[in-house]
Motif scaffolding. Structure first.
Motif, short mmCIF file in Angstrom:
data_model
loop_
_atom_site.label_atom_id
_atom_site.label_comp_id
_atom_site.label_asym_id
_atom_site.label_seq_id
_atom_site.Cartn_x
_atom_site.Cartn_y
_atom_site.Cartn_z
N SER A 124 0.91 -1.06 0.35
CA SER A 124 0.31 0.36 -0.09
C SER A 124 0.75 0.90 -0.08
O SER A 124 2.05 1.14 0.70
N ASP A 173 -3.00 -0.04 -4.03
CA ASP A 173 -4.24 0.57 -2.19
C ASP A 173 -3.55 1.85 -1.87
O ASP A 173 -2.52 1.46 -1.35
N ARG A 198 -3.73 5.67 -0.57
CA ARG A 198 -4.27 6.63 0.29
C ARG A 198 -3.82 8.31 1.01
O ARG A 198 -2.90 8.51 0.49
#
Length: 239
Positions: A133, A162, A164
């Motif tokens: 991530s 992923d 963020r």
């Protein structure tokens, strides 16, 4: 989400502070956390964690088989550990060999944060290839937002799906015209958290001791809970 690279194409957005603060919060709540400094030569996490005098080995030594991987790690407090960056770059530090290095630590830690340097060059590439991530940090200004968008795009190009977003140094009074939803749309990543602009955080950083009871403490706590899979709603007043 176990191995997480923390990145931005722009410096000064607070990547190292984020890693140290969230790492401490997770460690406080019984998660074993390894922070990996990726800023070859410059390095900063040993200063932020107050362990500079105990820094002997680094992940370059692990890759070169100069030391057992367990001995390269520094105990930085309860459940919190640091793997420092090398002083100089070597052609031996390939994405494949670095990923093999990080793989050795997975069984011993709940979270591994790779604190990428500013920019999207070698340190970023090593981090991205070894990560599951990526957390992109941006401050609420147009230059930083553009840099975050570029970093998000490059993280996905390097196989990290992923991704963020964390909006850092957010001041409701100064950033009245900033719409967080617009930042999310521009960067193209799901929001992980909003960290307030807090003098307490940066005073603590300069002193080598990031306080748990500062203004940003609740923001780091919410982010750490989301990283652990909890459904923590965002505060509408910050959006």
């Amino acid at each position: 989400m176990k191995v997480i690279s923390v990145a931005s194409a722009k410096g000064g957005v607070g990547k190292s502070t984020f890693c140290a603060s969230v790492g401490k919060m997770l460690a406080l709540h019984d998660k074993r956390v390894l922070l990996v400094d990726m800023d070859i030569g410059v390095r900063s996490l040993d200063i932020l964690l107050g362990v500079s005098e105990r820094t002997v080995y680094n992940w370059g030594d692990v890759i070169k088989n100069n030391v057992d991987y367990r001995k390269a790690v520094i105990d930085a407090g309860r459940n919190l550990f640091l793997l420092p960056a090398p002083i100089d770059f070597s052609e031996e530090y390939t994405p494949e060999r670095f990923s093999e290095c990080i793989e050795k630590y997975k069984k011993d830690f709940d979270f591994i944060f790779l604190d990428s340097p500013a920019g999207l060059e070698s340190g970023f590439l090593l981090s991205a290839r070894a990560s599951e991530s990526c957390v992109i940090l941006s401050t609420p200004d147009n230059i930083s937002i553009r840099a975050a968008s570029y970093a998000c795009e490059n993280a996905r190009k390097n196989g990290v799906q992923d991704v963020r977003l964390v909006v850092n140094k957010f001041n409701k009074k100064l950033h009245k015209k900033i719409n967080v939803d617009e930042i999310i749309d521009t960067v193209g990543a799901r929001l992980l958290g909003i960290i307030p602009d807090s003098q307490d955080i940066y005073a603590g950083v300069n002193g080598g001791n990031i306080p748990y009871d500062c203004k940003g403490n609740s923001a780091f706590l919410r982010i750490s809970k989301r990283l652990c899979g909890e459904n923590i709603p965002f505060r509408a007043k910050n959006m």
